[in-house]
Design a protein around this motif. Structure first.
Motif, short mmCIF file in Angstrom:
data_model
loop_
_atom_site.label_atom_id
_atom_site.label_comp_id
_atom_site.label_asym_id
_atom_site.label_seq_id
_atom_site.Cartn_x
_atom_site.Cartn_y
_atom_site.Cartn_z
N ILE A 443 0.86 -1.19 0.00
CA ILE A 443 0.00 0.00 0.00
C ILE A 443 0.89 1.24 0.00
CG2 ILE A 443 -1.96 -1.14 1.13
CD1 ILE A 443 -1.03 0.02 3.79
N PRO A 444 0.43 2.35 -0.57
CA PRO A 444 1.28 3.53 -0.67
C PRO A 444 1.75 4.09 0.66
CG PRO A 444 -0.59 3.72 -2.16
CD PRO A 444 -0.85 2.52 -1.30
N MET A 445 0.97 3.83 1.73
CA MET A 445 1.29 4.41 3.03
C MET A 445 1.97 3.40 3.97
SD MET A 445 -1.92 3.19 2.55
CE MET A 445 -2.91 4.53 1.93
N TRP A 446 2.57 2.34 3.40
CA TRP A 446 3.10 1.28 4.25
C TRP A 446 4.23 1.75 5.16
CZ3 TRP A 446 1.94 -2.70 6.78
CH2 TRP A 446 2.92 -3.51 7.36
N ALA A 447 5.08 2.66 4.72
CA ALA A 447 6.22 3.07 5.56
C ALA A 447 5.75 3.59 6.91
CB ALA A 447 7.06 4.13 4.84
N GLU A 448 4.69 4.38 6.93
CA GLU A 448 4.16 4.89 8.20
C GLU A 448 3.54 3.76 9.02
OE1 GLU A 448 2.18 8.91 8.26
OE2 GLU A 448 2.12 8.50 6.10
N CYS A 449 2.84 2.85 8.36
CA CYS A 449 2.24 1.72 9.08
C CYS A 449 3.31 0.83 9.69
CB CYS A 449 1.35 0.91 8.12
SG CYS A 449 -0.04 1.81 7.44
N ASP A 450 4.37 0.58 8.94
CA ASP A 450 5.49 -0.22 9.41
C ASP A 450 6.06 0.36 10.71
OD1 ASP A 450 7.79 -1.77 9.65
OD2 ASP A 450 8.69 -1.10 7.79
N THR A 451 6.31 1.67 10.71
CA THR A 451 6.83 2.33 11.90
C THR A 451 5.90 2.16 13.09
OG1 THR A 451 7.96 3.97 10.53
CG2 THR A 451 7.63 4.53 12.84
N THR A 452 4.60 2.27 12.85
CA THR A 452 3.62 2.08 13.91
C THR A 452 3.70 0.68 14.49
OG1 THR A 452 2.10 3.69 12.94
CG2 THR A 452 1.14 2.01 14.39
#
Length: 488
Positions: A443-452
């Motif tokens: 998903i395009p927003m995975w980097a932020e989700c990964d950090t979470t």
């Protein structure tokens, strides 16, 4: 051997909104070809297909991975074949993602060939890559040996496509995958005693479970001084922790989003509600907390390189880690290491896939794209993948079915092996089957989700929060991220 996945705390990339805003200003509807500032490739219409762009210099930006190390060390065959020179820039992934995003947004077209990580590059910036079918269908260009169908299907989808099941935006280039790595010499030496004490055969197999893995780890903790701890993990507050935890999440039947296999394989711009609040996700988190409580305490300071070094140093008896560490394992402990698919949980076995493809930028002029196609074709060809596998500076693992059928390659699955990564091939091929492959959300927003995810799981391991609270907090944060950055 170069590390297959260098340490890389993910940095949220330049937003897709910013990219498309820059594209709109250029009047290019999201693709910045009209404002590319670099000169087009040299061209000789009368030359043979491989030689028509002789005199061109391509720029390839890549993460510092094993296949790129091997290719960089042996570019002469490509230049002799095509007359094209290639400059290779290698960076850690977060820095690469930012440079690529800025290049797209500016329209400079500095990079012809891009190492398009599926999560930090391909999904956020898919409109800025060329559909490679354009070149494969062009009779004036060399076609791929074996076509797209020679690539391992799960790799082609996970590393090469985004949302559209037909378009091919990248060719599978590397394929690090997490497997069970264990001291086969110690397991063989203590097998009977372990079986008597534990009540089951400890030898890793298709039937091994995570509960058995934990019991084996405790046995090594308590019953022998040959290693300090039974298991170690890449549980640093870092992307590596998300990878390590995800294996357990999936094995317990949890997932990040509904229809997780499809979201991981093809991707989506709108994944819906996060599923980490589910009973299955919480059960996976509870087991992971218990498992890490008996693991080497150094685990919470280690990424994949750290746990790999601890394993090679003889500090731990086993660990989940990327299969491409087989080459360095064999160099440090020849003949002592075994490889198996990760244990199964109540739902299934799952091993995290970390592969990436190489793609062609839509920002560069048209003839440069065709010259770049020659490089993609050559860099992923069976002959080149075979050379990479045997390279003393690389060691990347093939992404093509045909390479695994070569007699030299099948022979290398057994010791003595001149291609030590092939010692893990049986375990990894089993993991690549669609039922077992572990695919994080594309998903395009995975980097932020990964950090979470790794932030919350790290707090859980530190005792700051319970597994249930960590999963609920992660889900709440991820829902805010995906709602804010939803892409239709």
């Amino acid at each position: 051997m170069s590390s297959p996945l260098p340490a890389r705390p993910p940095t949220p990339p330049v937003s897709r909104r910013s990219l498309l805003r820059g594209a709109a200003a250029a009047g290019a509807a999201g693709l910045l070809t009209s404002c590319a500032s670099r000169a087009d490739a040299a061209f000789d219409a009368g030359a043979a297909p491989w030689r028509r762009y002789a005199g061109t210099t391509l720029n390839f930006i890549s993460e510092n991975t094993a296949p790129t190390a091997a290719i960089a060390a042996n570019l002469k065959p490509f230049t002799e074949l095509t007359g094209i020179r290639v400059n290779i820039v290698t960076l850690e992934l977060s820095a690469l993602a930012q440079k690529v995003a800025l290049d797209f947004a500016s329209g400079n077209g500095a990079y012809d060939v891009v190492y398009a990580d599926p999560y930090q590059v391909l999904a956020p910036y898919a409109p800025a890559f060329v559909d490679l079918r354009e070149f494969e269908d062009d009779p004036a260009l060399p076609q791929l040996p074996g076509g797209f169908d020679d690539f391992i299907p799960t790799h082609l989808d996970a590393a090469g496509r985004f949302q559209d099941a037909e378009k091919v935006l990248a060719l599978p280039y590397d394929c690090p995958t997490m497997v069970w790595q264990y001291r086969a010499d110690l397991f063989a030496r203590h097998r009977e005693r372990m079986a008597d004490d534990l009540g089951f055969d400890p030898t890793p197999s298709e039937d091994s479970t995570w509960e058995q893995y934990a019991a084996i780890a405790r046995w090594f903790n308590d019953k022998t001084d040959e290693v300090r701890y039974g298991t170690g993990h890449q549980a640093k507050q870092h992307d590596s922790l998300m990878c390590d935890f995800s294996n357990l999440l999936w094995s317990y039947g949890g997932d990040y989003f509904d229809n997780g296999k499809q979201v991981g394989r093809l991707g989506t711009g709108d994944p819906g509600k996060c599923l980490l609040r589910s009973d299955e996700a919480i059960a996976g988190a509870e087991f992971y907390q218990r498992l890490l409580a008996t693991a080497d305490p150094g685990s919470r300071t280690w990424d994949w390189d750290g746990v790999g070094a601890a394993f090679r140093a003889g500090r731990i008896a086993m660990c989940p880690n990327w299969h491409e560490y087989a080459a360095s394992n064999e160099a440090a402990m020849p003949g002592k290491v075994g490889y198996a698919r990760l244990p199964k949980g109540p739902a299934r076995s799952a091993g995290m896939y970390g592969g990436t493809g190489i793609a062609i930028s839509n920002v560069v002029p048209p003839r440069r794209r065709k010259a770049a196609w020659l490089f993609l074709n050559w860099a992923t060809a069976p002959k080149t993948q075979l050379a990479n596998l045997a390279s003393t500076v690389g060691g990347g693992t093939p992404t093509r079915t045909s390479v695994y059928a070569m007699p030299r390659v099948t022979a290398a699955e057994h010791r003595p092996s001149k291609m030590p990564n092939m010692l893990s091939a049986r375990a990894v091929r089993r993991t690549w089957e669609s039922a077992d492959i572990g695919l994080r959300p594309k998903i395009p927003m995975w980097a932020e989700c990964d950090t979470t995810i790794y932030t919350q799981v790290s707090g859980m391991l530190a005792g700051d929060t319970s597994p249930a609270a960590a999963m609920h907090a992660a889900a709440d944060r991820i829902d805010r991220i995906t709602t804010r950055r939803r892409v239709k």
